[in-house]
Design a protein around this motif. Structure first.
Motif, PDB file in Angstrom:
ATOM      1  N   LEU A 167       0.831  -1.207   0.000  1.00 27.47           N
ATOM      2  CA  LEU A 167       0.000   0.000   0.000  1.00 27.47           C
ATOM      3  C   LEU A 167       0.860   1.250   0.000  1.00 27.47           C
ATOM      4  O   LEU A 167       0.526   2.242  -0.638  1.00 27.47           O
ATOM      5  CB  LEU A 167      -0.895   0.047   1.241  1.00 27.47           C
ATOM      6  N   GLU A 168       1.965   1.180   0.762  1.00 27.51           N
ATOM      7  CA  GLU A 168       2.782   2.375   0.898  1.00 27.51           C
ATOM      8  C   GLU A 168       4.154   1.990   1.449  1.00 27.51           C
ATOM      9  O   GLU A 168       4.280   1.087   2.262  1.00 27.51           O
ATOM     10  CB  GLU A 168       2.115   3.345   1.875  1.00 27.51           C
ATOM     11  N   GLU A 169       5.153   2.719   0.985  1.00 25.50           N
ATOM     12  CA  GLU A 169       6.487   2.652   1.564  1.00 25.50           C
ATOM     13  C   GLU A 169       6.811   4.065   2.019  1.00 25.50           C
ATOM     14  O   GLU A 169       6.595   5.026   1.279  1.00 25.50           O
ATOM     15  CB  GLU A 169       7.500   2.155   0.537  1.00 25.50           C
ATOM     16  N   TYR A 170       7.304   4.189   3.243  1.00 22.61           N
ATOM     17  CA  TYR A 170       7.562   5.528   3.772  1.00 22.61           C
ATOM     18  C   TYR A 170       8.689   5.474   4.795  1.00 22.61           C
ATOM     19  O   TYR A 170       9.107   4.391   5.223  1.00 22.61           O
ATOM     20  CB  TYR A 170       6.300   6.114   4.401  1.00 22.61           C
ATOM     21  N   SER A 171       9.153   6.638   5.204  1.00 24.40           N
ATOM     22  CA  SER A 171      10.153   6.754   6.256  1.00 24.40           C
ATOM     23  C   SER A 171       9.498   7.335   7.493  1.00 24.40           C
ATOM     24  O   SER A 171       8.784   8.339   7.416  1.00 24.40           O
ATOM     25  CB  SER A 171      11.306   7.667   5.825  1.00 24.40           C
ATOM     26  N   ALA A 172       9.755   6.692   8.625  1.00 22.26           N
ATOM     27  CA  ALA A 172       9.245   7.176   9.906  1.00 22.26           C
ATOM     28  C   ALA A 172       9.997   8.447  10.289  1.00 22.26           C
ATOM     29  O   ALA A 172      11.036   8.769   9.696  1.00 22.26           O
ATOM     30  CB  ALA A 172       9.428   6.091  10.964  1.00 22.26           C
ATOM     31  N   PRO A 173       9.500   9.182  11.279  1.00 22.72           N
ATOM     32  CA  PRO A 173      10.193  10.417  11.697  1.00 22.72           C
ATOM     33  C   PRO A 173      11.664  10.205  12.060  1.00 22.72           C
ATOM     34  O   PRO A 173      12.477  11.099  11.873  1.00 22.72           O
ATOM     35  CB  PRO A 173       9.386  10.877  12.918  1.00 22.72           C
ATOM     36  N   ASP A 174      12.005   8.997  12.524  1.00 18.83           N
ATOM     37  CA  ASP A 174      13.406   8.730  12.853  1.00 18.83           C
ATOM     38  C   ASP A 174      14.228   8.318  11.633  1.00 18.83           C
ATOM     39  O   ASP A 174      15.404   8.003  11.732  1.00 18.83           O
ATOM     40  CB  ASP A 174      13.525   7.667  13.939  1.00 18.83           C
ATOM     41  N   GLY A 175      13.583   8.308  10.447  1.00 16.83           N
ATOM     42  CA  GLY A 175      14.261   7.966   9.201  1.00 16.83           C
ATOM     43  C   GLY A 175      14.230   6.497   8.834  1.00 16.83           C
ATOM     44  O   GLY A 175      14.682   6.115   7.760  1.00 16.83           O
ATOM     45  N   SER A 176      13.686   5.657   9.712  1.00 14.01           N
ATOM     46  CA  SER A 176      13.644   4.223   9.426  1.00 14.01           C
ATOM     47  C   SER A 176      12.588   3.926   8.348  1.00 14.01           C
ATOM     48  O   SER A 176      11.512   4.506   8.352  1.00 14.01           O
ATOM     49  CB  SER A 176      13.363   3.418  10.690  1.00 14.01           C
ATOM     50  N   PRO A 177      12.920   3.015   7.415  1.00  9.71           N
ATOM     51  CA  PRO A 177      11.985   2.690   6.333  1.00  9.71           C
ATOM     52  C   PRO A 177      10.926   1.679   6.777  1.00  9.71           C
ATOM     53  O   PRO A 177      11.217   0.756   7.536  1.00  9.71           O
ATOM     54  CB  PRO A 177      12.908   2.076   5.268  1.00  9.71           C
ATOM     55  N   TRP A 178       9.708   1.851   6.274  1.00  9.91           N
ATOM     56  CA  TRP A 178       8.590   0.955   6.581  1.00  9.91           C
ATOM     57  C   TRP A 178       7.772   0.704   5.326  1.00  9.91           C
ATOM     58  O   TRP A 178       7.692   1.556   4.445  1.00  9.91           O
ATOM     59  CB  TRP A 178       7.699   1.553   7.671  1.00  9.91           C
ATOM     60  N   THR A 179       7.145  -0.456   5.281  1.00  7.35           N
ATOM     61  CA  THR A 179       6.243  -0.819   4.196  1.00  7.35           C
ATOM     62  C   THR A 179       4.919  -1.255   4.796  1.00  7.35           C
ATOM     63  O   THR A 179       4.888  -2.113   5.681  1.00  7.35           O
ATOM     64  CB  THR A 179       6.826  -1.982   3.357  1.00  7.35           C
ATOM     65  N   VAL A 180       3.823  -0.669   4.326  1.00  8.21           N
ATOM     66  CA  VAL A 180       2.481  -1.078   4.750  1.00  8.21           C
ATOM     67  C   VAL A 180       1.937  -1.987   3.657  1.00  8.21           C
ATOM     68  O   VAL A 180       1.942  -1.630   2.474  1.00  8.21           O
ATOM     69  CB  VAL A 180       1.543   0.127   4.951  1.00  8.21           C
ATOM     70  N   VAL A 181       1.481  -3.190   4.056  1.00 13.49           N
ATOM     71  CA  VAL A 181       0.954  -4.155   3.105  1.00 13.49           C
ATOM     72  C   VAL A 181      -0.455  -4.571   3.501  1.00 13.49           C
ATOM     73  O   VAL A 181      -0.832  -4.484   4.673  1.00 13.49           O
ATOM     74  CB  VAL A 181       1.879  -5.402   2.981  1.00 13.49           C
ATOM     75  N   LEU A 182      -1.233  -5.003   2.512  1.00 10.92           N
ATOM     76  CA  LEU A 182      -2.629  -5.389   2.716  1.00 10.92           C
ATOM     77  C   LEU A 182      -2.911  -6.682   1.990  1.00 10.92           C
ATOM     78  O   LEU A 182      -2.443  -6.896   0.862  1.00 10.92           O
ATOM     79  CB  LEU A 182      -3.552  -4.283   2.187  1.00 10.92           C
ATOM     80  N   TRP A 183      -3.676  -7.553   2.625  1.00 10.40           N
ATOM     81  CA  TRP A 183      -4.161  -8.795   2.005  1.00 10.40           C
ATOM     82  C   TRP A 183      -5.686  -8.707   1.953  1.00 10.40           C
ATOM     83  O   TRP A 183      -6.338  -8.600   2.992  1.00 10.40           O
ATOM     84  CB  TRP A 183      -3.710  -9.990   2.828  1.00 10.40           C
ATOM     85  N   ALA A 184      -6.242  -8.701   0.769  1.00 15.28           N
ATOM     86  CA  ALA A 184      -7.692  -8.714   0.595  1.00 15.28           C
ATOM     87  C   ALA A 184      -8.176 -10.138   0.846  1.00 15.28           C
ATOM     88  O   ALA A 184      -7.833 -11.047   0.102  1.00 15.28           O
ATOM     89  CB  ALA A 184      -8.074  -8.249  -0.805  1.00 15.28           C
ATOM     90  N   LEU A 185      -8.933 -10.332   1.918  1.00 20.87           N
ATOM     91  CA  LEU A 185      -9.330 -11.679   2.320  1.00 20.87           C
ATOM     92  C   LEU A 185     -10.262 -12.362   1.328  1.00 20.87           C
ATOM     93  O   LEU A 185     -10.386 -13.574   1.347  1.00 20.87           O
ATOM     94  CB  LEU A 185      -9.959 -11.666   3.717  1.00 20.87           C
ATOM     95  N   GLY A 186     -10.882 -11.584   0.451  1.00 16.43           N
ATOM     96  CA  GLY A 186     -11.731 -12.183  -0.577  1.00 16.43           C
ATOM     97  C   GLY A 186     -10.930 -12.744  -1.741  1.00 16.43           C
ATOM     98  O   GLY A 186     -11.444 -13.456  -2.590  1.00 16.43           O
ATOM     99  N   SER A 187      -9.618 -12.435  -1.756  1.00 17.06           N
ATOM    100  CA  SER A 187      -8.772 -12.913  -2.833  1.00 17.06           C
ATOM    101  C   SER A 187      -8.352 -14.350  -2.566  1.00 17.06           C
ATOM    102  O   SER A 187      -8.681 -14.938  -1.559  1.00 17.06           O
ATOM    103  CB  SER A 187      -7.532 -12.021  -2.981  1.00 17.06           C
ATOM    104  N   ALA A 188      -7.592 -14.903  -3.471  1.00 17.36           N
ATOM    105  CA  ALA A 188      -7.135 -16.290  -3.337  1.00 17.36           C
ATOM    106  C   ALA A 188      -6.380 -16.480  -2.029  1.00 17.36           C
ATOM    107  O   ALA A 188      -5.698 -15.585  -1.561  1.00 17.36           O
ATOM    108  CB  ALA A 188      -6.236 -16.657  -4.513  1.00 17.36           C
ATOM    109  N   GLU A 189      -6.522 -17.657  -1.480  1.00 22.15           N
ATOM    110  CA  GLU A 189      -5.808 -17.990  -0.241  1.00 22.15           C
ATOM    111  C   GLU A 189      -4.322 -18.146  -0.532  1.00 22.15           C
ATOM    112  O   GLU A 189      -3.935 -18.440  -1.646  1.00 22.15           O
ATOM    113  CB  GLU A 189      -6.354 -19.291   0.329  1.00 22.15           C
ATOM    114  N   PRO A 190      -3.501 -17.944   0.525  1.00 16.52           N
ATOM    115  CA  PRO A 190      -2.056 -18.094   0.323  1.00 16.52           C
ATOM    116  C   PRO A 190      -1.672 -19.536  -0.008  1.00 16.52           C
ATOM    117  O   PRO A 190      -2.374 -20.453   0.285  1.00 16.52           O
ATOM    118  CB  PRO A 190      -1.460 -17.671   1.662  1.00 16.52           C
TER     119      PRO A 190
END
Length: 190
Positions: A167-190
């Protein structure tokens, strides 16, 4: 070697097994050169919190005999105030959109934490944990959302491999990198 099985649990012995596995995989407990290759977890839970988090929806565990060798924790929005470190995460997620729908108006749950014991990695347990997690939560939620440290390449790759979308890749206020991910539960199972 014991056969590994996946179950849901809120039993104290399983929750204590989760806490023990968590403690061995905390970012601060791992060597710096292991962090990217082996992954890590960042939050410390305690037994009362784990019991409460599993009130409405049970945690998913992978077990070899009686030993917890993997887990996936459920984190509903209602519990955000109980873990102050996660309050900014929930606020951040609520400010995002998925396919034009504001997540603040969506029915989502946050992956509270997922971990596989080092000795049991590479055996498909991550996928099996998420399959059980999805089966349990699909009737109640539309999405699973989580945030992954940009330093945790193993976790990011594993989440994308089971169907999560970035969904998004961003840097926290301390500069550390983060990635927000989403799984749509209606989609195929893992």
């Amino acid at each position: 070697m014991n056969m590994i099985y996946i179950a849901t649990s809120s039993e104290s012995k399983d929750l204590l097994g989760i806490l023990e596995l968590q403690s061995r995989n905390l970012r601060g407990a791992r060597k710096a050169d292991d962090l990217s290759a082996e992954g890590f977890v960042t939050l410390v839970h305690d037994l009362p919190l784990l019991q409460d988090l599993g009130t409405n929806h049970l945690h998913v565990v992978a077990k070899a005999g009686d030993t917890v060798v993997g887990y996936a924790l459920v984190m509903e929005r209602a519990f955000a105030p109980r873990i102050p470190e996660l309050t900014p995460l929930f606020e951040h997620i609520d400010g995002l959109e998925y396919r034009g729908t504001p997540l603040a108006k969506a029915n989502y749950v946050v992956m509270g934490q997922v971990c596989i014991d080092r000795a049991y990695r590479g055996q498909g347990l991550f996928r099996r944990l998420y399959a059980a997690y999805g089966d349990q939560l699909r009737p109640h939620f539309d999405y699973v959302v989580t945030e992954i440290s940009g330093l945790n390449h193993r976790s990011r790759d594993a989440h994308l491999g089971v169907g999560f979308e970035i969904l998004e890749e961003y840097s926290a206020p301390d500069g550390s990198p983060w990635t927000v991910v989403l799984w749509a539960l209606g989609s195929a199972e893992p």
